[in-house]
Design a protein around this motif. Structure first.
Motif, short mmCIF file in Angstrom:
data_model
loop_
_atom_site.label_atom_id
_atom_site.label_comp_id
_atom_site.label_asym_id
_atom_site.label_seq_id
_atom_site.Cartn_x
_atom_site.Cartn_y
_atom_site.Cartn_z
N GLY A 298 5.51 5.14 -5.36
CA GLY A 298 5.21 4.97 -6.79
C GLY A 298 4.31 6.08 -7.34
O GLY A 298 4.42 6.48 -8.48
N ARG A 299 3.41 6.57 -6.48
CA ARG A 299 2.47 7.63 -6.86
C ARG A 299 1.89 7.41 -8.27
O ARG A 299 2.06 8.23 -9.18
N TYR B 248 0.83 -1.21 0.00
CA TYR B 248 0.00 0.00 0.00
C TYR B 248 0.87 1.26 0.00
O TYR B 248 0.76 2.12 -0.89
N PHE B 249 1.76 1.37 1.01
CA PHE B 249 2.54 2.62 1.13
C PHE B 249 3.62 2.70 0.05
O PHE B 249 3.91 3.78 -0.46
N PHE C 267 12.54 1.69 0.54
CA PHE C 267 11.69 2.01 1.70
C PHE C 267 11.47 0.74 2.50
O PHE C 267 11.69 -0.37 2.02
N LEU C 268 11.04 0.94 3.73
CA LEU C 268 10.65 -0.18 4.59
C LEU C 268 9.20 0.04 4.99
O LEU C 268 8.83 1.16 5.40
N GLY C 269 8.40 -0.99 4.88
CA GLY C 269 6.99 -0.85 5.26
C GLY C 269 6.87 -0.34 6.69
O GLY C 269 5.96 0.43 7.01
N ARG C 270 7.80 -0.76 7.55
CA ARG C 270 7.69 -0.38 8.96
C ARG C 270 7.88 1.12 9.20
O ARG C 270 7.52 1.63 10.25
N ARG D 124 1.08 5.00 10.49
CA ARG D 124 -0.02 5.27 9.55
C ARG D 124 -0.76 3.98 9.15
O ARG D 124 -1.64 4.03 8.29
N PHE D 125 -0.40 2.86 9.77
CA PHE D 125 -1.08 1.61 9.43
C PHE D 125 -2.61 1.72 9.60
O PHE D 125 -3.35 1.22 8.75
N PRO D 126 -3.10 2.38 10.66
CA PRO D 126 -4.56 2.44 10.81
C PRO D 126 -5.26 3.07 9.61
O PRO D 126 -6.35 2.64 9.22
N GLU D 127 -4.63 4.07 9.01
CA GLU D 127 -5.29 4.73 7.86
C GLU D 127 -5.32 3.77 6.66
O GLU D 127 -6.31 3.70 5.93
N ALA D 128 -4.25 3.00 6.46
CA ALA D 128 -4.23 2.02 5.36
C ALA D 128 -5.24 0.90 5.63
O ALA D 128 -5.89 0.39 4.72
N MET D 129 -5.36 0.55 6.91
CA MET D 129 -6.28 -0.54 7.30
C MET D 129 -7.70 -0.23 6.86
O MET D 129 -8.43 -1.12 6.41
#
Ligand SMILES: NC(=O)c1ccc[n+]([C@@H]2O[C@H](COP(=O)([O-])OP(=O)(O)OC[C@H]3O[C@@H](n4cnc5c(N)ncnc54)[C@H](OP(=O)(O)O)[C@@H]3O)[C@@H](O)[C@H]2O)c1
Length: 347
Positions: A142-143, A135-136, A278-281, A286-291
């Motif tokens: 990538g935008r 996601y991120f 990048f690292l997902g971590r 911001r994980f809650p917003e992606a969730m």
């Protein structure tokens, strides 16, 4: 009293790991110390990065020799000395390949609200670290813009299949690079990619030709999970202003000799492109917003994930090797305890 079976790193792998690099050991189930939480691990996430943690100390702590194999787990609280967590709650934790872990609450400790009809394993395959990474990585680095071409390598895997599905949802032409005809078919039929390229048995020139044919308008975003020759071929196909999202380089994780750099790296200059790792971590907060998005898209049937669930701590090695022999086409995990039948004391 039950034992706590766990997998230990016996020696540092040289090249492809062998079974003797790992040992299975048993200990008494630990007592949670002050502010610690004792959890029963249900599912351990098996990911290529764990191979890096075994012999390469870069962004994450090196797994010590004789130490347990660190991994993200979906777990159930058995006992807690931390008032914020109660027995019976489900958590995502940074744990290890073992039946029980004690963890101290940290930013990785996230509560999972079990939902009817949603298996707990989905909290690794659709709502866990890999989906957050897809996601991120795709949306922030990538935008992608509607009408652009997004090329994804490792496209049938956990991160890759989600990056591709999200790109398609954003109105992009989506092309995946995978190993084998069966995975090519699956990309198009199951994950809605527009086209698929099989890299197996192809040299750099052949692969470049295949990618250019599958991406007639060039590549605007390359989501890279594998590095190596696929990255080199992708570089030859990028458009001016392309964004290369460097997520993983699995083709190099088991290398025992020095790795040659991509020969087409000049294209980054010629096309004024950007290449960003990048690292997902990095996006943990911001994980809650992606969730919210991931749950909505999953409920609408717009994204889905395959799961391969191996069972039993003792099967760690065979399961882990699926990541490197091409047999994995799913979110790979090891079930160390059944998610049902755990109500009440798990000891
Ligand atoms: N940056 C981050 O924070 C982050 C987080 C999670 C994962 N990652 C990275 O994302 C990538 C994918 O991880 P995943 O968990 O989703 O694994 P995965 O894609 O589900 O499984 C690994 C796949 O990689 C492919 N592969 C294996 N060896 C290869 C090689 N030598 N050359 C090309 N492809 C090869 C295989 O597919 P084929 O049969 O198609 O070759 C295999 O099925 C990895 O590089 C991982 O390190 C990064």
């Amino acid at each position: 009293v039950k034992e706590n079976r766990r997998i230990l790193l016996q020696r540092r792998p040289h090249g492809l790991p062998v079974a003797a690099d790992f040992a299975i050991a048993s200990e008494a189930i630990p007592d949670p110390q002050d502010e610690r939480i004792l959890v029963r691990n249900l599912y351990c996430s098996l990911t290529p990065a764990m191979r890096r943690w075994m012999d390469e100390c870069s962004y994450a702590e090196l797994i010590p020799l004789g130490g347990p194999i660190r991994c993200v787990c979906v777990s159930r609280v058995v006992e807690s000395r931390d008032n914020a967590y109660r027995p019976g709650e489900y958590l995502m934790v940074m744990g290890a390949v073992k039946e029980y872990s004690t963890v101290r609450a940290n930013p990785w400790t996230m509560k999972i609200e079990p939902e009817d009809g949603v298996p707990l394993s989905r909290h690794l395959s659709l709502f866990g670290l890999n989906p957050m990474t897809a996601y991120f990585g795709l949306l922030e680095i990538g935008r992608p813009r509607p009408g652009e071409t997004v090329l994804v390598s490792g496209a049938a895997g956990s991160v890759g299949s989600l990056a591709g599905q999200i790109a398609r949802m954003k109105g992009c032409r989506t092309v995946g690079v995978v190993g084998g005809a069966q995975k090519c078919t699956r990309l198009v039929e199951e994950f809605s990619f527009d086209a698929a390229v099989d890299y197996r048995g192809r040299n750099l020139d052949e692969l470049t030709g295949d990618i250019c044919a599958a991406c007639p308008d060039g590549v605007d975003v390359y989501f890279d999970n594998v590095g190596g020759v696929v990255l080199d071929a992708a570089l030859a196909a990028i458009n001016p202003g392309a964004r290369l999202v460097e997520c993983g380089m699995i083709s190099q994780y088991n290398a025992s000799e020095r790795i040659a750099g991509p020969s087409n790296i000049w294209q980054i200059i010629a096309k004024a492109a950007t290449m960003q790792g990048f690292l997902g971590r990095q996006y943990l907060e911001r994980f809650p917003e992606a969730m919210i998005d991931l749950k909505k898209w999953a409920a609408e049937g717009r994204i889905h994930a395959r799961e391969h669930i191996a069972v039993g701590v003792e099967n760690f090695y065979t399961a882990f090797m699926r990541l490197f022999d091409g047999s994995n086409d799913s979110k790979l995990m090891l079930q160390v305890a059944a998610p049902t039948g755990l109500v009440g004391s798990a000891k």
